[in-house]
Scaffold this motif. Structure first.
Motif, PDB file in Angstrom:
ATOM      1  N   SER A  34       0.846  -1.206   0.085  1.00 46.13           N
ATOM      2  CA  SER A  34       0.032   0.040   0.085  1.00 46.13           C
ATOM      3  C   SER A  34       0.717   1.255   0.019  1.00 46.13           C
ATOM      4  CB  SER A  34      -0.972   0.020   1.071  1.00 46.13           C
ATOM      5  OG  SER A  34      -0.108  -0.062   2.435  1.00 46.13           O
ATOM      6  N   GLY A  35       2.258   1.078   0.098  1.00 45.22           N
ATOM      7  CA  GLY A  35       3.001   2.458   0.403  1.00 45.22           C
ATOM      8  C   GLY A  35       3.438   2.590  -0.976  1.00 45.22           C
ATOM      9  N   VAL A  36       3.195   1.911  -1.947  1.00 47.57           N
ATOM     10  CA  VAL A  36       3.648   2.078  -3.684  1.00 47.57           C
ATOM     11  C   VAL A  36       2.407   2.457  -4.313  1.00 47.57           C
ATOM     12  CG1 VAL A  36       4.894   1.457  -5.538  1.00 47.57           C
ATOM     13  CG2 VAL A  36       5.561   0.722  -3.027  1.00 47.57           C
ATOM     14  N   ARG A  37       2.384   3.347  -5.132  1.00 49.63           N
ATOM     15  CA  ARG A  37       1.417   3.422  -6.219  1.00 49.63           C
ATOM     16  C   ARG A  37       1.820   2.972  -7.527  1.00 49.63           C
ATOM     17  NH1 ARG A  37      -0.844   8.903  -9.334  1.00 49.63           N
ATOM     18  NH2 ARG A  37      -2.732   7.826 -10.264  1.00 49.63           N
ATOM     19  N   VAL A  38       0.958   1.986  -7.832  1.00 48.00           N
ATOM     20  CA  VAL A  38       1.307   1.177  -9.123  1.00 48.00           C
ATOM     21  C   VAL A  38       0.493   1.300 -10.480  1.00 48.00           C
ATOM     22  CG1 VAL A  38       1.809  -1.253  -9.880  1.00 48.00           C
ATOM     23  CG2 VAL A  38       2.013  -0.745  -7.410  1.00 48.00           C
ATOM     24  N   ALA A  39       1.062   1.352 -11.467  1.00 46.68           N
ATOM     25  CA  ALA A  39       0.364   1.649 -12.762  1.00 46.68           C
ATOM     26  C   ALA A  39       0.725   1.049 -13.723  1.00 46.68           C
ATOM     27  CB  ALA A  39       0.165   3.234 -13.033  1.00 46.68           C
ATOM     28  N   ILE A  40      -0.301   0.765 -14.814  1.00 46.97           N
ATOM     29  CA  ILE A  40      -0.071   0.135 -16.091  1.00 46.97           C
ATOM     30  C   ILE A  40      -0.384   0.883 -17.350  1.00 46.97           C
ATOM     31  CG2 ILE A  40      -0.142  -1.955 -17.592  1.00 46.97           C
ATOM     32  CD1 ILE A  40      -0.023  -3.620 -15.061  1.00 46.97           C
ATOM     33  N   ALA A  41       0.529   0.999 -18.004  1.00 52.40           N
ATOM     34  CA  ALA A  41      -0.432   1.686 -19.666  1.00 52.40           C
ATOM     35  C   ALA A  41      -0.138   0.335 -20.738  1.00 52.40           C
ATOM     36  CB  ALA A  41       0.722   2.847 -19.911  1.00 52.40           C
ATOM     37  N   LEU A  46      -6.781  -2.717 -24.606  1.00 53.42           N
ATOM     38  CA  LEU A  46      -6.736  -3.460 -23.154  1.00 53.42           C
ATOM     39  C   LEU A  46      -7.089  -2.185 -22.244  1.00 53.42           C
ATOM     40  CD1 LEU A  46      -3.721  -5.835 -23.078  1.00 53.42           C
ATOM     41  CD2 LEU A  46      -6.327  -6.308 -23.684  1.00 53.42           C
ATOM     42  N   ILE A  47      -7.346  -1.241 -22.479  1.00 52.10           N
ATOM     43  CA  ILE A  47      -7.624  -0.168 -21.247  1.00 52.10           C
ATOM     44  C   ILE A  47      -8.952  -0.578 -20.664  1.00 52.10           C
ATOM     45  CG2 ILE A  47      -8.039   2.192 -20.814  1.00 52.10           C
ATOM     46  CD1 ILE A  47      -5.822   2.795 -22.750  1.00 52.10           C
ATOM     47  N   SER A  48      -9.882  -0.503 -21.380  1.00 55.26           N
ATOM     48  CA  SER A  48     -11.254  -0.665 -20.661  1.00 55.26           C
ATOM     49  C   SER A  48     -11.442  -2.255 -20.105  1.00 55.26           C
ATOM     50  CB  SER A  48     -12.329  -0.408 -21.538  1.00 55.26           C
ATOM     51  OG  SER A  48     -12.353  -1.485 -22.722  1.00 55.26           O
ATOM     52  N   THR A  49     -10.933  -2.926 -20.776  1.00 52.57           N
ATOM     53  CA  THR A  49     -10.888  -4.576 -20.022  1.00 52.57           C
ATOM     54  C   THR A  49     -10.136  -4.434 -18.901  1.00 52.57           C
ATOM     55  OG1 THR A  49      -9.444  -5.139 -21.950  1.00 52.57           O
ATOM     56  CG2 THR A  49     -11.789  -5.671 -22.048  1.00 52.57           C
ATOM     57  N   LEU A  57      -4.638  -0.931  -9.269  1.00 54.74           N
ATOM     58  CA  LEU A  57      -3.699  -0.463 -10.275  1.00 54.74           C
ATOM     59  C   LEU A  57      -4.346   0.842 -10.798  1.00 54.74           C
ATOM     60  CD1 LEU A  57      -2.487  -3.481 -12.217  1.00 54.74           C
ATOM     61  CD2 LEU A  57      -1.231  -2.359 -10.451  1.00 54.74           C
ATOM     62  N   THR A  58      -3.577   1.794 -11.092  1.00 50.26           N
ATOM     63  CA  THR A  58      -3.971   2.734 -12.063  1.00 50.26           C
ATOM     64  C   THR A  58      -3.807   2.491 -13.503  1.00 50.26           C
ATOM     65  OG1 THR A  58      -3.550   4.446 -10.250  1.00 50.26           O
ATOM     66  CG2 THR A  58      -3.835   5.373 -12.584  1.00 50.26           C
ATOM     67  N   VAL A  59      -4.591   2.382 -14.221  1.00 47.93           N
ATOM     68  CA  VAL A  59      -4.350   2.108 -15.524  1.00 47.93           C
ATOM     69  C   VAL A  59      -4.670   3.544 -16.663  1.00 47.93           C
ATOM     70  CG1 VAL A  59      -5.417   0.793 -17.628  1.00 47.93           C
ATOM     71  CG2 VAL A  59      -5.526   0.143 -15.377  1.00 47.93           C
ATOM     72  N   ALA A  84     -12.596   5.491 -21.619  1.00 46.95           N
ATOM     73  CA  ALA A  84     -12.236   4.200 -21.692  1.00 46.95           C
ATOM     74  C   ALA A  84     -11.995   3.671 -19.950  1.00 46.95           C
ATOM     75  CB  ALA A  84     -10.964   3.723 -22.469  1.00 46.95           C
ATOM     76  N   GLY A  85     -11.974   4.883 -19.191  1.00 45.59           N
ATOM     77  CA  GLY A  85     -11.541   4.353 -17.793  1.00 45.59           C
ATOM     78  C   GLY A  85     -10.046   4.843 -17.409  1.00 45.59           C
TER      79      GLY A  85
END
Length: 251
Positions: A34-41, A46-49, A57-59, A84-85
């Motif tokens: 929880s002390g790390v913010r994690v994201a994927i591009a 694939l963004i919406s799915t 995750l932040t997408v 798309a979110g």
């Protein structure tokens, strides 16, 4: 309160629906840190799915157009990403600059469009090997920051800067921690010059062949607020090792 480290995976032109299993595994692992913010591009397809498949995750999107809509075949607007979110957009990646001829002004226009659409933005800068060898690395990157970063009321909280030396992207070469520290100090000074005191709060990520073996040392470097990760973000095992390296000791 210090910002959480920000670890962002850029999947580039990789990933089909089968890879959503990796995203779910990354999501489960991120919940343990929880002390790390994690994201994927991921790829646009694939963004919406992916948004529907994950919770922690932040997408985001790997790019966006500077216009809201129009006759721009094959392009994606920031508003479409938002719809798309997506929560953020990466702009100015060296591959876009080199392969698609994007200059600083175009990058700034894209960043502003993403911010206007309500997205966060990661603006990428970095020098080539020839520029570094010529002793111009800090000058080149500093000029990119000045010309690529958008300036406007309320923008700063949604801005992240990513330093990716072009010669280290996907090559296995990594900048020495001393060089990273020197460049990030230059970048911090540029951000403060652009945004005043608020510039001290803009995260600066390091990118360029970041992996489980070098992540801890790089993330401990002064002014490094996280990492923009390429190939090592494609599997849960390799990406979560980097996330773990970023996690605070008590996490």
């Amino acid at each position: 309160m210090p910002q959480r480290p920000y670890i962002v995976g850029n999947w580039k032109m990789n990933g089909t629906r089968a890879q959503l299993a990796e995203a779910r595994a990354i999501d489960r692992g991120a919940a343990r840190h929880s002390g790390v913010r994690v994201a994927i591009a991921p790829p646009f397809t694939l963004i919406s799915t992916m948004v529907e498949a994950v919770q922690e995750l932040t997408v985001g999107g790997q790019d966006c157009h500077s216009q809201v809509s129009g006759a721009f075949t094959g392009d994606i607007s920031a508003m479409m990403l938002k719809d798309a979110g997506a929560g953020f957009a990466i702009v100015g990646h060296s591959e876009r600059r080199a392969m698609h001829g994007e200059n600083d002004a175009m990058v700034q226009d894209k960043a502003r469009a993403a911010l206007d659409a309500g997205l966060e933005v990661i603006v990428c800068v970095g020098e080539t090997e020839a520029q570094r060898d010529a002793g111009k690395a800090e000058q080149v990157v500093g000029e990119q920051v000045e010309a690529s970063m958008p300036v406007g009321e309320g923008f700063v909280p949604r801005l992240t800067l990513a330093y990716e030396p072009v010669w280290a992207i996907g090559t296995g070469r990594v900048a020495a921690p001393a060089d990273v520290a020197a460049m990030h100090a230059v970048l911090r000074a540029k951000l403060v010059a652009l945004y005043g005191d608020e510039g001290s709060n803009v995260r600066i990520l390091y990118g360029g062949s970041v992996n489980a073996g070098n992540a801890a040392e790089l993330l401990a470097t002064p002014e490094v607020g996280g990492a923009l990760v390429g190939g090592a973000s494609l599997t849960a095992d390799s990406f979560l090792a980097i996330v773990a390296a970023a996690a605070p000791a008590a996490d």
